[in-house]
Design an enzyme around this catalytic site. Structure first.
Site, PDB file in Angstrom:
ATOM      1  N   GLU A 153      -6.349 -10.633  -1.079  1.00  0.00           N
ATOM      2  CA  GLU A 153      -7.142 -10.389   0.130  1.00  0.00           C
ATOM      3  C   GLU A 153      -8.631 -10.328  -0.220  1.00  0.00           C
ATOM      4  OE1 GLU A 153      -5.709  -6.986   2.336  1.00  0.00           O
ATOM      5  OE2 GLU A 153      -3.614  -7.506   1.967  1.00  0.00           O
TER       6      GLU A 153
ATOM      7  N   ASP B  99     -12.407 -10.227  -0.594  1.00  0.00           N
ATOM      8  CA  ASP B  99     -13.690 -10.313   0.099  1.00  0.00           C
ATOM      9  C   ASP B  99     -14.670  -9.415  -0.638  1.00  0.00           C
ATOM     10  OD1 ASP B  99     -12.804  -7.820   1.084  1.00  0.00           O
ATOM     11  OD2 ASP B  99     -12.377  -8.604   3.079  1.00  0.00           O
TER      12      ASP B  99
ATOM     13  N   ASN C 274       2.000  -5.239  -3.119  1.00  0.00           N
ATOM     14  CA  ASN C 274       0.589  -5.536  -2.821  1.00  0.00           C
ATOM     15  C   ASN C 274      -0.161  -4.243  -2.544  1.00  0.00           C
ATOM     16  OD1 ASN C 274      -1.457  -7.589  -2.142  1.00  0.00           O
ATOM     17  ND2 ASN C 274      -1.270  -6.863  -0.033  1.00  0.00           N
TER      18      ASN C 274
ATOM     19  N   GLU D  12       0.808  -1.229   0.000  1.00  0.00           N
ATOM     20  CA  GLU D  12       0.000   0.000   0.000  1.00  0.00           C
ATOM     21  C   GLU D  12       0.842   1.281   0.000  1.00  0.00           C
ATOM     22  OE1 GLU D  12      -2.725  -0.477   3.266  1.00  0.00           O
ATOM     23  OE2 GLU D  12      -3.469  -2.388   2.498  1.00  0.00           O
TER      24      GLU D  12
ATOM     25  N   HIS E 249     -10.689  -6.010  -2.239  1.00  0.00           N
ATOM     26  CA  HIS E 249     -11.731  -5.795  -1.231  1.00  0.00           C
ATOM     27  C   HIS E 249     -12.882  -5.058  -1.924  1.00  0.00           C
ATOM     28  CE1 HIS E 249      -9.203  -7.058   2.097  1.00  0.00           C
ATOM     29  NE2 HIS E 249      -8.255  -6.228   1.721  1.00  0.00           N
TER      30      HIS E 249
HETATM   31  O1  G3I Z   1      -4.964  -8.098  19.128  1.00  0.00           O
HETATM   32  C1  G3I Z   1      -5.625  -6.927  19.633  1.00  0.00           C
HETATM   33  C2  G3I Z   1      -6.414  -7.263  20.852  1.00  0.00           C
HETATM   34  O2  G3I Z   1      -5.541  -7.690  21.855  1.00  0.00           O
HETATM   35  C3  G3I Z   1      -7.212  -6.032  21.277  1.00  0.00           C
HETATM   36  O3  G3I Z   1      -8.035  -6.361  22.333  1.00  0.00           O
HETATM   37  C4  G3I Z   1      -8.050  -5.522  20.122  1.00  0.00           C
HETATM   38  C5  G3I Z   1      -8.794  -4.255  20.468  1.00  0.00           C
HETATM   39  O4  G3I Z   1      -9.051  -3.455  19.328  1.00  0.00           O
HETATM   40  O5  G3I Z   1      -7.218  -5.247  19.024  1.00  0.00           O
HETATM   41  C6  G3I Z   1      -6.536  -6.390  18.550  1.00  0.00           C
HETATM   42  O6  G3I Z   1      -5.758  -6.059  17.436  1.00  0.00           O
HETATM   43  C7  G3I Z   1      -6.450  -5.770  16.241  1.00  0.00           C
HETATM   44  C8  G3I Z   1      -6.022  -6.757  15.181  1.00  0.00           C
HETATM   45  O7  G3I Z   1      -6.613  -6.419  13.944  1.00  0.00           O
HETATM   46  C9  G3I Z   1      -6.392  -8.201  15.519  1.00  0.00           C
HETATM   47  O8  G3I Z   1      -7.771  -8.355  15.537  1.00  0.00           O
HETATM   48  C10 G3I Z   1      -6.112  -4.365  15.838  1.00  0.00           C
HETATM   49  O9  G3I Z   1      -6.656  -3.447  16.761  1.00  0.00           O
HETATM   50  C11 G3I Z   1      -6.650  -4.089  14.457  1.00  0.00           C
HETATM   51  O10 G3I Z   1      -6.142  -2.839  14.014  1.00  0.00           O
HETATM   52  C12 G3I Z   1      -6.212  -5.164  13.489  1.00  0.00           C
HETATM   53  O11 G3I Z   1      -6.815  -4.909  12.233  1.00  0.00           O
HETATM   54  C13 G3I Z   1      -6.196  -5.514  11.132  1.00  0.00           C
HETATM   55  C14 G3I Z   1      -5.891  -4.464  10.096  1.00  0.00           C
HETATM   56  O12 G3I Z   1      -5.355  -5.081   8.934  1.00  0.00           O
HETATM   57  C15 G3I Z   1      -4.899  -3.452  10.613  1.00  0.00           C
HETATM   58  O13 G3I Z   1      -4.584  -2.531   9.655  1.00  0.00           O
HETATM   59  C16 G3I Z   1      -7.152  -6.549  10.564  1.00  0.00           C
HETATM   60  O14 G3I Z   1      -7.289  -7.631  11.490  1.00  0.00           O
HETATM   61  C17 G3I Z   1      -6.608  -7.093   9.250  1.00  0.00           C
HETATM   62  O15 G3I Z   1      -7.585  -7.884   8.626  1.00  0.00           O
HETATM   63  C18 G3I Z   1      -6.279  -5.932   8.322  1.00  0.00           C
HETATM   64  O16 G3I Z   1      -5.721  -6.470   7.139  1.00  0.00           O
HETATM   65  C19 G3I Z   1      -5.398  -5.507   6.143  1.00  0.00           C
HETATM   66  C20 G3I Z   1      -4.159  -6.022   5.422  1.00  0.00           C
HETATM   67  O17 G3I Z   1      -3.129  -6.267   6.346  1.00  0.00           O
HETATM   68  C21 G3I Z   1      -3.704  -5.042   4.352  1.00  0.00           C
HETATM   69  N1  G3I Z   1      -4.787  -4.729   3.443  1.00  0.00           N
HETATM   70  C22 G3I Z   1      -6.028  -4.286   4.068  1.00  0.00           C
HETATM   71  C23 G3I Z   1      -6.507  -5.307   5.094  1.00  0.00           C
HETATM   72  C24 G3I Z   1      -7.848  -4.921   5.671  1.00  0.00           C
HETATM   73  O18 G3I Z   1      -7.775  -3.731   6.404  1.00  0.00           O
END
Ligand code: G3I
Length: 472
Positions: A276, A278, A211, A169, A247
């Site tokens: 990715e 969906d 990516n 990105e 996405h």
């Molecule tokens: O693990 C913590 C947990 O301990 C806490 O309680 C909770 C509270 O918010 O947060 C948890 O972490 C989160 C993590 O996902 C696991 O669920 C983060 O806050 C959250 O920011 C994180 O989001 C991820 C996101 O990327 C971050 O940018 C998503 O799961 C993940 O699916 C998403 O994936 C991205 C790709 O890497 C890049 N392309 C876009 C895609 C979708 O946004």
């Protein structure tokens, strides 16, 4: 491009063998490219179905869900590629500078190995999910820290990663075609190639991908990525693949030129991967969109596989949009069935294999049919143009009878030139040009259609001048 059949699990490879033999026999019998419906011999999982054409089918995985029996059951049954959803990101793997933490990512890699799946590494350098210590750095200190991170993580996983998202990105949204203004970008415009060179040095066997999202159709952002990849290939910067996140939702649906966009990147000499996927929605509309994406990958030889961004709707980063292939209880959705059926070749033209087909001269002389009137075939053109260039998709439709070969003629505007074509053999590169079918898409069923495309410089043509076909 080569797909690595050997590392696909045994169940998939034996299924592959069965499909190839079936197709070969059919090709000898009818002496032409054939269509197979994939019903009698269809594979019953996404991974095995994708393996029939040498592709993988993957999913994003969260380490903390591996203890969920339903989740683990679907993962190990259906998927041949695994991407850690968050566990290989910078904040997860290097929470303090030079202190590395691989436990969760290692669990996912171990699960992949135990089920015979491969791993896409995600992501070495990204403006998001940086640890706090990195966010507070800039300039040379940040550049060195980033390169050390790339080197350390890629070295830890050396030999275990099919492809790395080396940089994620890095381009801005909107029409500027500019790089995203991130702390990494501010270390110098060459930060991306520096990351790719470090990754290659650390793990020479991994494919190295760029990516991004909103690059799934042709637009200013994807044109900018395209120009970067072209430049890297010209200058020998190591890059092997481009990931298209894909996405989608109602505000950002599957672009009409999705396949053409994959194809133009493939024409640069890189593998393309859907990384990715969906699609928010439900029922038939969602299922149809999954079909379109899957078919686009199948239609592009260099599309190595598809990864969906999670297993059940409830596992998704945007769960309320129910964008995945399994519902919250782990049941297969309509989108699962349409994806599986598409992978199994419903309506897909496949080339004849090693035994040379018996050539039967057409019994009916070729008929030239200018669109839009009926006849042997017609062709309709759709253009995607930007200043100085264009990509054209042409849909060739058979008339009331099946056809066995076809050819489309058109005239490029003065000053325009053809640079490459896919799913067709081009003759001429300026002025009057012709596109003939290739071995695997000459046969079109009565009323059916196939698509080819080409790319050029200058201004795009606006119409075809004729479609000629031999009746089958
Ligand atoms: O693990 C913590 C947990 O301990 C806490 O309680 C909770 C509270 O918010 O947060 C948890 O972490 C989160 C993590 O996902 C696991 O669920 C983060 O806050 C959250 O920011 C994180 O989001 C991820 C996101 O990327 C971050 O940018 C998503 O799961 C993940 O699916 C998403 O994936 C991205 C790709 O890497 C890049 N392309 C876009 C895609 C979708 O946004």
């Amino acid at each position: 491009m080569t797909h690595d059949f050997a590392r696909v699990r045994g169940r998939s490879t034996s299924r592959l063998r069965g499909v190839v033999l079936t197709v070969a026999a059919g090709a000898v019998a009818i002496g032409a490219a054939i269509t197979f419906s994939g019903t009698a011999d269809a594979a019953t999982t996404l991974g095995a179905s994708a393996a029939a054409s040498g592709r993988y089918f993957g999913t994003a995985v969260a380490a903390y869900k591996l203890s969920d029996a339903t989740y683990l059951g679907i993962l190990s049954r259906e998927f041949t590629m695994v991407t850690p959803e968050n566990e290989m990101k910078w904040d997860a793997t290097e929470p303090s500078q030079n202190t590395f933490s691989y436990a969760n990512a290692d669990r996912i890699v171990a699960q992949a190995v135990s089920q015979g799946a491969r791993v896409r590494g995600h992501a070495l350098a990204w403006h998001q999910q940086q640890p706090g210590w990195a966010q507070s750095l800039s300039g040379t200190a940040l550049r060195s820290a980033m390169l050390n991170h790339v080197t350390q993580v890629a070295t830890h996983y050396r030999g275990q990663i099919y492809a790395w998202d080396v940089v994620n990105e890095a381009f801005a949204d909107g029409g500027s075609g500019a790089r995203r203004d991130s702390n990494l970008q501010q270390t110098g415009n060459d930060w991306i190639e520096a990351a790719f060179r470090a990754a290659r040095a650390a793990d020479p066997a991994a494919k190295l991908c760029y990516n991004d999202y909103n690059t799934d159709g042709q637009n200013a952002k994807s044109n900018a990525v395209y120009a970067m990849v072209q430049d890297f290939k010209t200058r020998g910067v190591p890059i092997d693949c481009v990931g298209f996140q894909s996405h989608f939702n109602s505000a950002s649906p599957v672009p009409s030129d999705y396949q053409a966009n994959l194809q133009r990147f493939a024409a640069l000499g890189v593998e393309v991967q859907i990384t990715e996927l969906d699609i928010e929605g439900s029922g038939t509309a969602q299922a149809d969109s999954y079909t379109r994406v899957t078919q686009a990958c199948l239609n592009v030889a260099q599309c190595a596989g598809i990864t969906v961004w999670g297993i059940r709707d409830t596992d998704s980063w945007r769960a309320s949009g129910t964008p995945l292939l399994f519902d919250g209880s782990g049941n297969k959705k309509a989108a699962y069935t349409s994806t599986l059926n598409t992978l199994n070749g419903a309506g897909t033209s496949v080339p004849p294999t090693t035994t040379p087909p018996v050539t039967t001269p057409p019994t009916t002389p070729p008929v030239t049919t200018p669109p839009p009137s009926g006849g042997a075939c017609s062709a309709a053109l759709s253009a995607n143009a930007w200043t100085g260039g264009f990509v054209i998709t042409v849909k060739v439709t058979a008339g009331a009878s099946a056809v066995s070969t076809w050819s489309v003629a058109l005239t490029l505007p003065s000053g325009s030139a053809l640079t490459n074509a896919w799913n067709a053999q081009a003759t001429g590169s300026s002025g009057a040009v012709q596109f003939a079918n290739v071995s695997y898409n000459g046969r079109i069923a009565a009323g059916g259609s196939t698509e080819f495309g080409f790319q050029g410089t200058g201004t795009p043509p606006t119409a075809v001048s004729g479609c000629t076909a031999s009746l089958a």
